[in-house]
Design a protein around this motif. Structure first.
Motif, short mmCIF file in Angstrom:
data_model
loop_
_atom_site.label_atom_id
_atom_site.label_comp_id
_atom_site.label_asym_id
_atom_site.label_seq_id
_atom_site.Cartn_x
_atom_site.Cartn_y
_atom_site.Cartn_z
N GLU A 85 0.83 -1.21 0.00
CA GLU A 85 0.00 0.00 0.00
C GLU A 85 0.86 1.25 0.00
OE1 GLU A 85 -1.86 3.53 1.54
OE2 GLU A 85 -0.36 2.38 2.63
N THR A 86 1.89 1.26 0.82
CA THR A 86 2.76 2.43 0.90
C THR A 86 3.45 2.69 -0.43
OG1 THR A 86 3.13 2.05 3.26
CG2 THR A 86 4.74 3.44 2.12
N ARG A 87 3.98 1.64 -1.04
CA ARG A 87 4.67 1.82 -2.31
C ARG A 87 3.70 2.25 -3.42
NH1 ARG A 87 9.93 -0.32 -2.75
NH2 ARG A 87 10.64 -1.21 -0.79
N LEU A 88 2.52 1.64 -3.47
CA LEU A 88 1.52 2.03 -4.47
C LEU A 88 1.10 3.48 -4.27
CD1 LEU A 88 -0.88 -1.04 -4.73
CD2 LEU A 88 0.40 0.02 -6.60
N TYR A 89 0.79 3.84 -3.03
CA TYR A 89 0.34 5.20 -2.73
C TYR A 89 1.41 6.22 -3.12
CZ TYR A 89 -2.58 8.57 -0.21
OH TYR A 89 -3.41 9.61 0.11
N GLU A 148 3.38 10.30 -6.77
CA GLU A 148 4.44 10.94 -7.57
C GLU A 148 3.95 11.25 -8.98
OE1 GLU A 148 7.76 8.25 -7.35
OE2 GLU A 148 7.95 8.53 -5.19
N ARG A 149 3.23 10.32 -9.56
CA ARG A 149 2.73 10.53 -10.93
C ARG A 149 1.68 11.64 -10.97
NH1 ARG A 149 1.53 6.91 -15.42
NH2 ARG A 149 1.17 8.36 -17.12
N GLU A 185 2.12 15.14 -13.06
CA GLU A 185 1.23 15.45 -14.19
C GLU A 185 0.13 16.46 -13.89
OE1 GLU A 185 -0.05 12.31 -16.70
OE2 GLU A 185 1.82 11.19 -16.44
N HIS A 186 -0.26 16.56 -12.60
CA HIS A 186 -1.41 17.41 -12.28
C HIS A 186 -1.17 18.38 -11.13
CE1 HIS A 186 -3.73 14.93 -15.03
NE2 HIS A 186 -3.20 13.88 -14.42
N GLY A 187 -0.02 18.29 -10.49
CA GLY A 187 0.30 19.20 -9.39
C GLY A 187 -0.49 18.95 -8.12
N ILE A 188 -1.00 17.72 -7.96
CA ILE A 188 -1.74 17.37 -6.74
C ILE A 188 -1.10 16.15 -6.09
CG2 ILE A 188 -3.92 18.37 -7.50
CD1 ILE A 188 -4.89 15.53 -8.18
N VAL A 189 -1.34 16.00 -4.81
CA VAL A 189 -0.85 14.82 -4.10
C VAL A 189 -1.98 13.79 -4.06
CG1 VAL A 189 0.88 16.09 -2.78
CG2 VAL A 189 -1.42 15.77 -1.83
N ALA A 190 -1.62 12.57 -3.70
CA ALA A 190 -2.59 11.46 -3.72
C ALA A 190 -3.79 11.73 -2.83
CB ALA A 190 -1.91 10.15 -3.33
N SER A 191 -3.57 12.31 -1.65
CA SER A 191 -4.70 12.56 -0.75
C SER A 191 -5.67 13.58 -1.35
CB SER A 191 -4.22 13.04 0.62
OG SER A 191 -3.48 14.25 0.50
N GLN A 192 -5.16 14.57 -2.07
CA GLN A 192 -6.04 15.53 -2.74
C GLN A 192 -6.85 14.83 -3.83
OE1 GLN A 192 -2.89 18.31 -3.79
NE2 GLN A 192 -3.81 19.84 -2.43
N PHE A 193 -6.20 13.97 -4.59
CA PHE A 193 -6.92 13.22 -5.62
C PHE A 193 -8.01 12.36 -5.00
CE2 PHE A 193 -7.41 9.19 -7.91
CZ PHE A 193 -8.09 9.68 -9.02
N ALA A 235 -7.02 13.65 -13.72
CA ALA A 235 -6.19 12.91 -12.78
C ALA A 235 -6.66 11.46 -12.68
CB ALA A 235 -6.20 13.59 -11.41
N GLY A 236 -7.95 11.23 -12.85
CA GLY A 236 -8.49 9.88 -12.84
C GLY A 236 -7.91 9.02 -13.94
N GLU A 237 -7.72 9.62 -15.10
CA GLU A 237 -7.10 8.88 -16.21
C GLU A 237 -5.66 8.50 -15.86
OE1 GLU A 237 -8.31 7.63 -19.10
OE2 GLU A 237 -10.25 8.22 -18.28
N THR A 238 -4.93 9.44 -15.30
CA THR A 238 -3.55 9.18 -14.87
C THR A 238 -3.53 8.08 -13.81
OG1 THR A 238 -2.92 11.45 -15.36
CG2 THR A 238 -1.50 10.23 -13.83
N PHE A 239 -4.44 8.16 -12.86
CA PHE A 239 -4.55 7.19 -11.77
C PHE A 239 -4.78 5.79 -12.33
CE2 PHE A 239 -7.55 5.10 -8.75
CZ PHE A 239 -6.72 4.98 -7.65
#
Length: 153
Positions: free
Chosen positions: A18-22, A27-28, A32-40, A108-112
């Protein structure tokens, strides 16, 4: 892992994966979008659950209301969400995506999804993925039913 139980091994693999995936997805998204995972995650939740209360997000993500509110404040400052009056409860507000927030959530969903396909889909086949989903859904359901792991405040 000699000397460790199956539950200990599961915990270790689950948490480290989970940590590595998150981190990798984060990072991606940042690049690409200037947001962190928690914001997404907040944007994605609001995309799927329009006009949610801060308490709804806090419960879903098993984090404190204060931390959730601060996260929403940051998204609001960027113009991606707005708080609106809750017609059912004057003491609370509802949070919804703005048009720029909807656009960002979609992009960002597409990137995710692409990153997950690279990191997960390329390793686990569809059959393995379905088994893991079922097992983790059962575990999450039991933990939620017991109110296990909720922050104290």
């Amino acid at each position: 892992m000699a000397g460790t139980s199956a539950n200990e091994q599961l915990f270790d693999h689950l948490v480290r994966s989970e940590t590595r995936l998150y981190n990798a997805v984060g990072e991606r998204l940042k690049a690409e979008h200037g947001i962190v995972a928690s914001q997404f995650e907040f944007l994605r939740y609001l995309e799927r659950h329009p006009q949610s209360r801060v308490a709804d997000l806090a419960m879903n993500f098993a984090i404190g209301i204060g931390a959730t509110s601060k996260g929403i404040d940051r998204l609001e400052a960027r113009g991606w969400v707005r708080r609106v009056r809750n017609p059912d409860d004057r003491r609370s507000s509802l949070v919804e995506l703005t048009p720029p927030g909807r656009h960002l959530a979609a992009a960002a969903g597409e990137t995710f999804r692409t990153e997950l396909e690279t990191l997960v889909g390329s390793v686990l086949g569809e059959d393995q993925t379905e088994v893991v989903i079922a097992a983790l859904a059962a575990l999450r359901g039991a933990l939620e039913e017991r109110n296990a792991g909720l922050p104290a405040g």
